[in-house]
Motif scaffolding. Structure first.
Motif, PDB file in Angstrom:
ATOM      1  N   ALA A 289      42.034  95.808  97.496  1.00  0.00           N
ATOM      2  CA  ALA A 289      40.916  94.867  97.465  1.00  0.00           C
ATOM      3  C   ALA A 289      39.685  95.581  96.954  1.00  0.00           C
ATOM      4  N   GLY A 290      38.834  94.841  96.273  1.00  0.00           N
ATOM      5  CA  GLY A 290      37.583  95.398  95.786  1.00  0.00           C
ATOM      6  C   GLY A 290      36.800  94.345  95.034  1.00  0.00           C
ATOM      7  N   GLY A 291      35.531  94.621  94.813  1.00  0.00           N
ATOM      8  CA  GLY A 291      34.714  93.667  94.083  1.00  0.00           C
ATOM      9  C   GLY A 291      33.443  94.292  93.565  1.00  0.00           C
ATOM     10  N   GLY A 292      32.940  93.727  92.481  1.00  0.00           N
ATOM     11  CA  GLY A 292      31.704  94.188  91.878  1.00  0.00           C
ATOM     12  C   GLY A 292      31.229  93.169  90.865  1.00  0.00           C
ATOM     13  N   PRO A 293      30.244  93.525  90.044  1.00  0.00           N
ATOM     14  CA  PRO A 293      29.711  92.575  89.067  1.00  0.00           C
ATOM     15  C   PRO A 293      30.584  92.401  87.831  1.00  0.00           C
TER      16      PRO A 293
END
Length: 333
Positions: free
Chosen positions: A150-154
């Motif tokens: 899992a991960g997230g950014g712009p």
């Protein structure tokens, strides 16, 4: 004479491939890009002698022996078609295309042309990822396993990545390496489940998604990935594999390297087993892009169509991505 490469698309990821060619001493004789400014910049950087006006002109150029397609995926088919018509070996970046129809057309063109063709699933050449595959296949954490991340950014700054009809968002362009590597370990999936949402108001691509990909034997890959966060923010993340005997970690959660580890030449992963036992999985560091390009050129020189990542591998990974996006149903053509 060494094989001479021609590049269709010289922005973005093409720079990595151009650096690999330079390091290996593989000549690049021509290029085509929609941006004249980008071509002139690459000409200064790499001394590429010929600037072409179209993909067709590049593929037919007498000083081009093999074609590298490194343009955005929604126009990959243009370069693939040109290479096939010229009957020259083809390397195309991932994902194979934007749509299922384009991907099937790419497979048809390559098969009819009978050329050497490879898709840029570079993790197949990465010894770090190879150590992961070997550990899972060895059964060190048992079977079945759940690979979750899992991960997230712009997300990327180039706007096409976040356009529905061009880049398709993170669960296509961003995660297609994962889909391919799952297949590399476990074969074809038995079930694909996806759920998508759009967080950003300034894009029409689905920027956040979850997916579960199931394989024979009970193995699963579970993903939560987002390119929907605002600039300057990033979520926490994790990346490991669960099994009945323990956990495989990408890296080392304890940051406790072996005493004799030479970090310039080697890296390692860790598995944690029952009773707190630690098992270290060493791997040699190498440039995976150089290894990939060297192998492609060798295959092209020999006319060997059994590349490590075939055009059909590109299609199969595309099908998984589009199933997650809700654009493909298994059995569809």
């Amino acid at each position: 004479m060494a094989i001479r490469l021609g590049f269709i698309g010289v922005g973005g990821i093409a720079g990595t491939h151009l650096n690999a060619a330079k390091a290996l001493g593989i000549p690049v004789s021509a290029m085509f890009d929609v941006s004249r400014e980008t071509m002139e910049k690459r000409q200064q950087e790499f001394g590429i002698p010929h600037i072409c006006a179209s993909a067709k002109e590049l593929a037919e150029h007498p000083e081009v022996d093999a074609v590298i397609v490194a343009s955005p995926q929604h126009v990959h088919l243009e370069g693939i078609r040109a290479a096939c018509k010229a009957k020259k070996p083809l390397f195309t970046e991932k994902p194979l295309a934007r749509t299922l129809e384009q991907a099937h057309e790419a497979v048809r063109l390559v098969e009819e042309a009978g050329i050497v063709a490879q898709v840029g699933f570079v993790r197949r050449y990465c010894l770090e990822w190879g150590a992961f595959r070997s550990a899972i296949e060895s059964g060190v954490i048992g079977s079945p396993v759940v690979w979750w991340m899992a991960g997230g950014g712009p997300g990327p700054r180039s706007p096409f990545f976040m356009t529905h009809d061009q880049g398709g968002g993170p669960m296509l362009d961003g995660m297609v390496h994962n889909y391919d590597f799952c297949r590399y370990i476990w074969g074809e999936p038995t079930k694909v489940i996806g759920s998508m949402v759009n967080l950003r108001p300034d894009t029409d691509a689905l920027d956040t998604g979850t997916a579960i990909i199931e394989f024979a034997g009970g193995h699963r890959h579970t993903i939560l990935n987002s390119w929907g966060l605002p600039e300057g923010t990033r979520s926490g993340g994790f990346h490991n594999v669960l099994g009945p005997k323990g956990v495989f970690y990408f890296g080392d959660p304890d940051n406790n390297p072996p005493d004799d580890l030479d970090t310039k030449t080697h890296g390692y992963h860790v598995s944690k087993l029952a009773g707190g036992e630690r098992k270290v999985h060493l791997y040699e560091k190498r440039n995976m892009y150089e290894a990939q390009l060297a192998d492609f050129v060798q295959k092209a020189e020999k006319g060997d169509r059994k590349t490590r990542a075939t055009i059909k591998d590109g299609l199969k990974a595309q099908e998984i991505a589009l199933a997650i996006l809700g654009e493909f149903t298994p059995g569809q053509r």
